[in-house]
Design an enzyme around this catalytic site. Structure first.
Site, PDB file in Angstrom:
ATOM      1  N   LYS A   1     -31.952  28.396 -18.363  1.00 47.17           N
ATOM      2  CA  LYS A   1     -33.340  28.214 -17.917  1.00 47.17           C
ATOM      3  C   LYS A   1     -34.271  28.161 -19.131  1.00 47.17           C
ATOM      4  O   LYS A   1     -35.217  27.370 -19.176  1.00 47.17           O
ATOM      5  CB  LYS A   1     -33.755  29.350 -16.978  1.00 47.17           C
TER       6      LYS A   1
ATOM      7  N   LYS B   1     -45.382  32.098 -20.845  1.00 47.99           N
ATOM      8  CA  LYS B   1     -44.475  33.251 -20.726  1.00 47.99           C
ATOM      9  C   LYS B   1     -43.039  32.837 -21.012  1.00 47.99           C
ATOM     10  O   LYS B   1     -42.306  33.500 -21.757  1.00 47.99           O
ATOM     11  CB  LYS B   1     -44.567  33.826 -19.297  1.00 47.99           C
TER      12      LYS B   1
END
Lengths: 292, 292, 292, 292
Positions: free
Chosen positions: C171, C239
């Site tokens: 990811k 983030k």
């Protein structure tokens, strides 16, 4: 008394020519704008009406013009220096241009028996007025010896750094360092300001250690006050970083950090800051983290 | 005679503790490795067998340990300083850690009536031995006043830069500048070397102008000789750049050039250079443009 | 009928939970905000009043929460999943968090006999609604086999990519690519616009060759129109790039280009663009070259 | 039957000229190396002995040569195309060169009544052989209409993107994207490899989402296998990124990420990788984090 020709009587050239007069040289100056010769004549020098007139009178000719095309026009142009030069003359290019320009000039000059040095300077208008420039000289050792009295009239730190073009390489390294350090000082000051620290105290303590540098000493106070009167213009530093990256590319050298700094100078010009002092780069870094 | 506790007697802490003795303080030192206290005792100081012993004896306690977790353990740990502290004691953390660590320490200390300063230093082993460190101090003005005699025994440039954490922010700015300038000097020296220029002459002339900086003065000769004995290790500078970028992220500040420099320090460690002096970053930049 | 617990019923979690009901699972969902369970209940699922209730009922529990601290609280907290878990349960974390979080969760879970998978997704709200998410799964092969029916109810491309944490690494690689390609597309579109080229024709021809990519296909038209409705928010991509760079740092891997991209995301937030779609990064690049 | 001249019969030009013959054009080709015309003649075309011969015979002349100086020599040279051209001829430059070169060519051509298009291509040797090139065309709409049958014989995606030079700008944007995406894919693959993840599974799942791109589809498998047979050589991509950054500089556009990518291509050449496929950039990124 040696006759020194001086072509290019701008912000840098004018006080340099005057310092040559003060040092006892017979200086004959030329500028595209005749009114630029006023200071030189007032100091006791002469104003020439053409490049040809300079070439006819001078043993040594100094160039101080903005960019490579200017050097090429003044030296290689139809009515330029080499069209009127005599064997044995010495041509000193103190402009900041590409090493390639100096190689081309040296080759064309050699064909006429004219010797050349590239001798760009650091120190800005103040150094030019005070006669305290740093001078980085490329060319033959004997020509450097010949030119030394001229250099001593305008500079303080004077170094023969290598063959033709070497002066411009060192000037490129100089602009790499100055541009990059301005960026780093900008990032450091913004970090300090953003964190509620007393920036003046921070600058004092940073200046005292391994982080100490001339940009911090001379420009940090103005950067904190957001005062960016030139000085050395962003437009010119942008031009110089183009020379740096082209020289590195030719040398097969990857300069990752300088490449980013160069893009920030591109941004500074695009933001309309080109005429500010190069320390105005801080505004680009600041803008990156500010709402509009 | 003020009793000063000193926790952490490594390369930096040992000579600092000795300088405190020389300045007339009664110094009681503690290290995880008891043999580290030898120099201190020889100089006339005392060796403690535990942190509790330091806490019991000292009015002021100085910390000089490697990283944030060490500070947390020494101060906040089960058998740490605060477990044994008395109201009114002053704790001075001279380690290089995150501002957040200092805030957390200050808060926990305040609950016990203990005052704190963060006071990281610049100047390296040499500065620690010579007592010429630069000290950047965060905390309350009255605590700074109390601590000044301690600082004067170990440092030369001493600045109160703001509230708790401010010292660490300025230290971060210091490491940003030093790391970035090392990279720029590397790029500049490699450009000069790749272009057939005399690098020693180049360094002399660069040092004389606006490009002048302490890294060039102190490290360029060794960098040209490819000698990278520490000094300040790449591993530690890598750690410090992590603190810089985290502080900037917290402050909402984009630092494009420092981010690239930090990645080159990551590369240096990955290349097995972590124990070299930080000026060894030059090898990473050199490797980027070298056949393997 | 397998009972699937679902914790986190936000923009992503809600339609995923509904798709599980549609696929025949008995779904019991929990959200900090009870009203978020409306869609699930309407679809035939159940709403739990506490995490404990989910833990008591479910054989498989899916997590879909914003960040690492949320995962830690839900799983490891005093009244969290593991406090109420039974040996043999399977916990599937589909949130995007650090690999370290997953390692810590797996270790704590193993101590209770609970098995875990990390299974972050790509595809956004649309992929969640359509049940066409890409799912990158880390953990043991037999647990992946157990979970496959759950994954097939919400995703299309489903890959077991390695042990615990591997899903989060992939990811991270995904977010590295998407963030970087958004930046490159921004630079390319601005070059085209600045040069008097028809940008729509340019996008068509760029999409047809080796430069072709999904960001260009799905987002270029909106980027040219300066429409940046989310989508996937800049705040979240910021983030995620923090996770990417921390993972690379842990792996001893220097990522020079990603580091610059990450700083541009920092700038985007600082410029107040955090709630725009991540393609809004174009505004930062555009601002770099615009007068204010 | 339209007579099409074709100058430059290299890896790209040869199959393009053959495809023009297959499409029914009467093709007369010229190369500096006469043996290069073999394929064209075998397919039914003609070989010219000089540029003048091409100019005399052809209504439309296509150029496919390596770089700007080649275009200038072929078109503007003493015995070049314009020296022998007739009013009404159409010159199509399908080389990848600077927009400035195309402007200069167009101006000189217009003085002779010759019309011009710039029409660089994407798709590589395979696209040239298959007749499926992407073609980005700058110039007048009526000239584009005239040239369309020629383009349809060699390409699939054909777009008129703006006035003279626009084709080269879009080609620059194409190379910006391809070079940058190669770098991002390198960083992503290295992250995955360094973290113990199954890279083939990772590539499959990355390709299925928003991170999907043609470089990943066509080159990732070879990159994982460290096979970098050209393909499109790093040397040429390096040249093209020089065009990109010069075009951006002219447009006053700061491209921070492309600038870093360009430096990594400089590094690739310096590391002796210039003749590898451009996906060989991975070796530079890998080397950054590897012991030597």
């Amino acid at each position: 008394m040696t006759v020194v020709g001086f072509i290019g009587l701008g912000i840098m050239g004018r006080p340099m020519a005057v310092n040559l007069v003060k040092a006892g040289f017979d200086v004959i100056g030329y500028s595209r704008r005749p009114e630029s010769a006023g200071d030189l004549v007032a100091a006791g020098g002469r104003a020439a009406g053409s490049i040809a007139e300079v070439a006819a009178a001078a043993e040594v000719v100094v160039l101080m013009v903005p960019d490579s095309p200017d050097v090429e026009q003044v030296v290689l142009g139809a009515d330029g220096l080499l069209a009127h030069a005599r064997a044995g003359q010495l041509l000193i290019d103190m402009s900041t241009v590409t090493p390639q320009t100096e190689t081309a000039v040296a080759k064309a000059a050699a064909a006429k028996g004219v010797r050349t040095l590239d001798a760009p300077v650091s120190g800005g208008e103040k150094g030019a007025i005070d006669g305290t420039l740093s001078i980085m000289v490329g060319g033959a050792a004997e020509d450097f010896a010949t030119a030394r009295p001229v250099f001593e009239a305008v500079g303080k730190t004077i170094e023969h750094v290598g063959p033709t073009g070497a002066g411009q390489i060192v000037k490129a390294a100089n602009q790499l360092l100055v541009g990059g350090i301005i960026e780093l000082v900008s990032e450091a000051l913004l970090l300090v300001e953003a964190s509620g620290v007393d920036p003046d105290a921070a600058v004092r303590v940073l200046a005292g250690g391994l982080a100490g540098n001339r940009v911090l000493d001379l420009k940090a106070a103005n950067m904190l006050a957001r005062q960016f009167q030139p000085g050395f213009r962003i437009d010119l530093h942008h031009k110089d970083l183009g020379i740096v990256l082209a020289a590195a590319r030719d040398a097969g050298l990857s300069l990752p950090v300088t490449a980013v700094v160069a893009q920030l100078f591109v941004a500074a010009r695009a933001q309309g800051l080109g005429s500010l002092d190069h320390s105005g780069l801080l505004k680009v870094v600041e803008g990156l983290s500010s709402t509009r």
